[in-house]
Design a protein around this motif. Structure first.
Motif, short mmCIF file in Angstrom:
data_model
loop_
_atom_site.label_atom_id
_atom_site.label_comp_id
_atom_site.label_asym_id
_atom_site.label_seq_id
_atom_site.Cartn_x
_atom_site.Cartn_y
_atom_site.Cartn_z
N GLY A 103 0.83 -1.20 0.00
CA GLY A 103 0.00 0.00 0.00
C GLY A 103 0.86 1.25 0.00
N SER A 104 0.22 2.39 -0.32
CA SER A 104 0.98 3.63 -0.27
C SER A 104 1.27 4.00 1.18
CB SER A 104 0.27 4.75 -1.02
OG SER A 104 -1.05 4.80 -0.65
N THR A 105 0.54 3.39 2.10
CA THR A 105 0.83 3.60 3.52
C THR A 105 2.26 3.15 3.83
OG1 THR A 105 -1.48 3.30 4.08
CG2 THR A 105 0.11 2.94 5.85
N TYR A 129 -3.73 14.08 5.84
CA TYR A 129 -4.12 12.67 5.97
C TYR A 129 -3.42 12.16 7.24
CZ TYR A 129 -4.31 7.67 5.13
OH TYR A 129 -4.51 6.33 5.28
N TYR A 132 0.41 10.93 8.20
CA TYR A 132 1.68 11.63 7.98
C TYR A 132 2.38 12.04 9.28
CZ TYR A 132 -0.22 12.15 3.21
OH TYR A 132 -0.76 11.93 1.97
N ASN A 179 0.12 16.19 -0.80
CA ASN A 179 -0.91 15.22 -1.14
C ASN A 179 -1.88 15.93 -2.08
OD1 ASN A 179 -3.80 13.93 0.59
ND2 ASN A 179 -2.79 13.07 -1.19
N ASN A 183 -6.60 14.72 0.52
CA ASN A 183 -7.47 14.22 1.55
C ASN A 183 -7.07 14.97 2.83
OD1 ASN A 183 -8.85 12.78 3.50
ND2 ASN A 183 -7.63 10.91 3.27
N ASP A 211 2.13 12.27 -2.37
CA ASP A 211 1.14 11.18 -2.33
C ASP A 211 0.05 11.53 -3.34
OD1 ASP A 211 -1.08 9.60 -1.70
OD2 ASP A 211 -0.79 9.74 0.46
N ILE A 213 -2.33 9.39 -4.65
CA ILE A 213 -3.19 8.23 -4.72
C ILE A 213 -4.57 8.53 -5.34
CG2 ILE A 213 -3.99 8.42 -2.32
CD1 ILE A 213 -3.49 5.22 -2.42
N SER A 244 -5.22 1.12 -4.45
CA SER A 244 -6.38 1.18 -3.57
C SER A 244 -7.55 1.98 -4.10
CB SER A 244 -5.99 1.78 -2.22
OG SER A 244 -5.28 0.85 -1.46
N LYS A 245 -7.28 3.22 -4.49
CA LYS A 245 -8.37 4.15 -4.79
C LYS A 245 -8.75 4.09 -6.26
CE LYS A 245 -7.62 5.51 -0.55
NZ LYS A 245 -8.52 5.46 0.59
N THR A 250 -8.98 -1.35 -1.78
CA THR A 250 -8.19 -0.86 -0.64
C THR A 250 -7.64 -2.01 0.22
OG1 THR A 250 -10.19 -0.66 0.71
CG2 THR A 250 -9.51 1.30 -0.49
N ARG A 253 -3.71 -4.00 -0.60
CA ARG A 253 -2.47 -3.49 -0.03
C ARG A 253 -1.31 -3.52 -1.04
NH1 ARG A 253 -4.09 -0.62 1.67
NH2 ARG A 253 -2.41 -0.01 3.06
N TYR A 330 -13.83 13.03 -0.77
CA TYR A 330 -14.26 13.48 0.55
C TYR A 330 -14.85 14.89 0.47
CZ TYR A 330 -10.91 9.82 1.59
OH TYR A 330 -10.23 8.63 1.61
C1 LIG Z 1 -4.00 10.51 1.02
C2 LIG Z 1 -4.00 9.05 1.27
N1 LIG Z 1 -2.84 8.38 1.15
C3 LIG Z 1 -2.79 7.04 1.39
C4 LIG Z 1 -3.93 6.34 1.74
C5 LIG Z 1 -3.81 4.86 2.00
O1 LIG Z 1 -3.52 4.23 0.82
P1 LIG Z 1 -3.15 2.68 0.73
O2 LIG Z 1 -4.42 1.92 0.78
O3 LIG Z 1 -2.47 2.56 -0.62
O4 LIG Z 1 -2.24 2.37 1.83
C6 LIG Z 1 -5.14 7.01 1.87
C7 LIG Z 1 -6.34 6.27 2.28
O5 LIG Z 1 -7.36 6.81 2.66
C8 LIG Z 1 -5.18 8.39 1.63
O6 LIG Z 1 -6.31 9.07 1.73
#
Ligand SMILES: Cc1ncc(COP(=O)(O)O)c(C=O)c1O
Length: 398
Positions: A103-105, A129, A132, A179, A183, A211, A213, A244-245, A250, A253, A330
């Protein structure tokens, strides 16, 4: 044995005392507890595209079930490189510049762990978000927050003060986290804003970690611009994205970083020891996803635009002041009209008594007071879900 007083806190790292559990994910648990409509967490409640689900099933059936190359399956890295060229006009070497993560997380925390030393500072726009802040703390860095200010009119844009941003940069600044589309605000950073950020990154020798995403989820003809494309940024940008998006998966991962080779090398080392690799069959399905035709992305964005335009009138009618998003999925709102003491008491009332889960604005700010008048709603939901939420929200008028 010596009589040592048992102190459970002694077992914990100081770092974990600097942040709380995710409020967004806590709100999802509350939605389940009270049987509320979940407009809190940003995950779609509609199916993922059939062709990519089929690709995942086929990958498992054909035994792509062992570790992929730690920094990512070749097919997916090649597809990422092709897409970066096609969509953003950025040339990327899949062998030396791409790292596939869980995931980008994970992409974000691996990047920060790879570039930050103790004492470094990381500039973060707020509201942010919520990952961070903790990501910066876990990497040993100190977050420096710069305010995005809400527009004064419903149709205006969130903006930042140039002087405030400049004041956040100095000798210890290692990186800025961007970002866009954003978000929770729905802001899409403009070219002049990105050029200003670029100029500061170059002047202070700072990395941009961006980011992106929500890059394909854009409204009202808004254009997404990647800061990596700007002159002087290719060698100092880490672009983060994921499945994910864009593909409504989502739970798979799968995300990635695209960065210059030296930074990529460092990210790959951290990533290898953190997670070894993202799920191998889902990486193969990801390669198929990235090959979907252009019409897919157009339909995705228009679908979300319709959902946005379904939810905003319902929120407005219920008494919220909505800030119209230009991207992502959102709506940030102002709750002043309801007369609650703060966002936490309001969202508690909303989930328990009205039956709608949303995210308290304070979870997007360093100082909770700054978000005490704001609440975020996610609209990545089926029409039926949004209509049910609208019905319940009308209870607020009573
Ligand atoms: C700005 C942002 N970055 C990352 C994520 C998480 O992404 P991932 O599912 O790829 O970990 C989210 C999820 O809500 C998000 O809003």
């Amino acid at each position: 044995m010596a009589d040592v007083a048992f102190r459970p806190k002694h077992f914990l790292s100081d770092k974990v005392t600097h942040f709380t559990e995710s409020v967004i994910r806590e709100m999802t648990r509350q939605a389940m507890l009270y049987g509320a409509v979940n407009l809190a967490q940003g995950f779609p409640d509609f199916p993922a595209p059939a062709e990519i689900k089929r690709a995942a099933q086929e990958a498992i059936a054909s035994d792509v079930n062992q570790y992929a190359i730690t920094w990512g399956a070749k097919n997916l890295r090649n597809a990422i490189s092709r897409q970066m060229q096609q969509w953003l006009g950025i040339a990327v070497d899949p062998e030396t510049q791409v790292t596939v993560c869980c995931g980008s997380t994970e992409a974000m925390i691996s990047t920060l762990l790879a570039v930050c030393n103790a004492g470094d500072e990381v500039v973060i726009f707020e509201p942010f978000y919520e990952n961070y802040g903790p990501d910066a703390v876990l990497s040993g860095a100190k977050p420096r927050f710069v305010k995005l200010r809400p527009p004064s009119t419903a149709d205006g844009e969130w903006s930042f003060d140039e002087r405030e941003l400049r004041a956040a940069f100095h000798n210890h600044t290692k990186a800025i986290i961007l970002n866009t589309p954003n978000n929770p605000t729905g802001k899409v950073f403009t070219l002049p804003e990105l050029e200003l950020i670029r100029d500061l990154c170059v002047e202070f020798n700072v990395i941009a970690i961006t980011d992106e995403i929500y890059e394909h989820i854009l409204y009202d003809g808004t254009e997404h611009i990647s800061i990596a494309r700007l002159d002087g940024m290719a060698d100092r940008t880490v672009t983060i994205n994921g499945l994910s998006k864009t593909y409504s998966v989502t739970g798979w991962r799968v995300g990635w970083t695209v960065a210059p080779p030296t930074i990529t090398n460092a990210i790959r080392k951290v990533h290898d020891f953190l997670t070894v690799g993202a799920p191998a069959p889902l990486q193969e399905a990801g390669a198929v996803a990235l090959g979907l035709p252009e019409a897919y992305y157009e339909k995705l964005a228009r679908g979300y635009e319709k959902r946005r335009d379904r939810l905003i009138p319902a929120l407005t009618e219920a008494g919220f002041r909505c800030f119209r998003p230009r991207g992502a999925y959102y709506v940030m709102t102002d709750i002043s009209a309801f007369g609650f003491p703060d966002d936490i008491s309001f969202t508690r009332y909303l989930v328990k008594e009205i039956g709608v889960a949303a995210v308290p604005g304070s979870s997007f700010y360093n100082d909770p007071k700054d978000g005490a008048r704001q609440v975020r709603f996610a609209f990545c939901k089926r029409d039926e879900t949004l209509d049910e939420a609208a019905r319940k929200l009308s209870g607020l008028r009573k």
